[in-house]
Design an enzyme around this catalytic site. Sequence first.
Site, short mmCIF file in Angstrom:
data_model
loop_
_atom_site.label_atom_id
_atom_site.label_comp_id
_atom_site.label_asym_id
_atom_site.label_seq_id
_atom_site.Cartn_x
_atom_site.Cartn_y
_atom_site.Cartn_z
N HIS A 26 12.88 43.13 -74.03
CA HIS A 26 12.47 42.82 -72.65
C HIS A 26 11.37 41.76 -72.65
CE1 HIS A 26 14.13 46.41 -70.15
NE2 HIS A 26 15.00 45.97 -71.02
N LYS A 48 1.70 53.41 -74.46
CA LYS A 48 0.96 53.20 -75.71
C LYS A 48 1.04 54.37 -76.71
CE LYS A 48 -0.61 49.07 -75.21
NZ LYS A 48 0.74 48.50 -75.09
N TYR A 75 -0.14 44.91 -72.75
CA TYR A 75 1.14 45.61 -72.71
C TYR A 75 1.98 45.32 -73.96
CZ TYR A 75 5.23 47.82 -70.61
OH TYR A 75 6.29 48.66 -70.35
N TYR A 124 7.01 49.26 -62.53
CA TYR A 124 5.86 50.15 -62.33
C TYR A 124 5.44 49.95 -60.88
CZ TYR A 124 5.26 50.55 -67.45
OH TYR A 124 5.42 50.80 -68.79
N PRO A 131 0.91 58.12 -70.08
CA PRO A 131 2.03 57.25 -70.45
C PRO A 131 2.09 55.92 -69.70
CG PRO A 131 2.79 59.07 -69.09
CD PRO A 131 1.35 59.34 -69.38
C1 PHB Z 1 9.89 55.73 -70.77
O1 PHB Z 1 10.88 55.00 -70.80
O2 PHB Z 1 9.97 56.96 -70.93
C2 PHB Z 1 8.57 55.11 -70.49
C3 PHB Z 1 8.47 53.73 -70.44
C4 PHB Z 1 7.25 53.14 -70.16
C5 PHB Z 1 6.15 53.92 -69.94
C6 PHB Z 1 6.24 55.31 -70.01
C7 PHB Z 1 7.46 55.90 -70.29
O3 PHB Z 1 4.96 53.33 -69.62
#
Ligand code: PHB
Length: 395
Positions: free
Chosen positions: A72, A297, A386, A201, A293
């Site tokens: 990505h 990280k 990130y 997000y 989450p």
């Molecule tokens: C996930 O795909 O479970 C996932 C992806 C990004 C995050 C947290 C969880 O920041």
Amino acid sequence: MKTQVAIIGAGPSGLLLGQLLHNAGIDTLIVERQTPDYVLGRIRAGVLEQGTVELLREAGVAQRMDREGLVHEGVELLVGGHRQRLDLKALTAGKTVMVYGQTEVTRDLMQARELSGAPIIYAANNVQPHDIEGPRPYLTFDKDGRQHRVECDYIAGCDGFHGVARQSIPASVLKVYERVYPFGWLGLLADTPPVNHELIYAHHERGFVLCSQRSQTRSRYYLQVPLQERVEDWSDERFWTELKARLPQAVAEQLVTGPALEKSIAPLRSLVVEPMQHGRLFLVGDAAHIVPPTGAKGLNLAASDVNYLYRILVKVYREGRTDLLAQYSPMALRRVWKGERFSWFMTQLLHDFGEHQDDWDRKMQAADREYYLGSAAGLANIAENYVGLPFEAVE
Ligand code: PHB
Ligand code: APR
């Protein structure tokens, strides 16, 4: 039994450290409390930093990831209906992330361990480190009705947040830093195509949303929910309805719903213990730190610790550089704290803190969002963190 490095825990930390050390000709023995199926049944996050990807390649366990993982080049941040793409690649001079589930990483590592023939003991009870302050530490554990003893040079505590390694460091030397958030994430996994080709997000007044994915046919979505919420009260239909309500109409219209393969609620927490070493015991990954989450990280910080401990141990065995052992904790922690800061910051920026926030905090949070999303420097700051900050050299 005898080994050079005894590893407690066969999560990603223990398996990756074991693989790297094995390839370097250092003997390891892994002792895990659960069965392989249980370990593989855990659904965890799925975004790998470039440094993690490179470490998996170095360990020789990246073939399937390189075939099936999705590279990505950006993510979307969505605030008040405004979609802001974060062009990770452009903002970080070419870095990207890899979308590949932690469960798959673990599966690949388990397979590599099996192929290597290096020892791994599952379903071991009552694992206990001993004499970590002296020159000859050892582990004991119960298996098949007998107690076993493993003599070793060093012990790696890769046994996660609920493990025994951290608890075997005297409380008087361990400092715990912790922040608990007043909400959790309700996650749903489904065999439906992701709503967007990149992760979204989203901040919304009804609460934060993350639209993630595992592949082009498997989606992972999360909703911010109050801590007291029970997963039994969330039918699939309720989940999808709430998710749509928190997304802009154009995105909600693209959403393909389907039956949940898994649904669970996880509380959000930040935690770090210092130091990450005591005598001949080294803490790695979730055994030493937890992140919410929101910054993706958790696994990446585990890989970061593995990176440092692996390189230090190789120099210890090949060059007699035992002076480096004392560097592990400060080195690992420098990167851990930056990952903690970013995870805390993203959580702070994008969630609804309700009554846990006063009017001033709310204004600051809104100003933060406007600044970061509206400024090239702000976006570059998020992107740099990130994709993952660089590792220090071990020398
Ligand atoms: C996930 O795909 O479970 C996932 C992806 C990004 C995050 C947290 C969880 O920041
Ligand atoms: N004895 C032996 N094994 C144990 C013990 C014990 N007393 N306690 C725990 N374990 C095992 C667990 O069963 C688990 O398989 O240690 C392993 C720890 O694995 P993880 O919890 O996955 O931790 P880690 O390998 O550090 O991986 C970090 O996992 O929680 C996520 O966000 C986190 O993605 C990050 C990653």
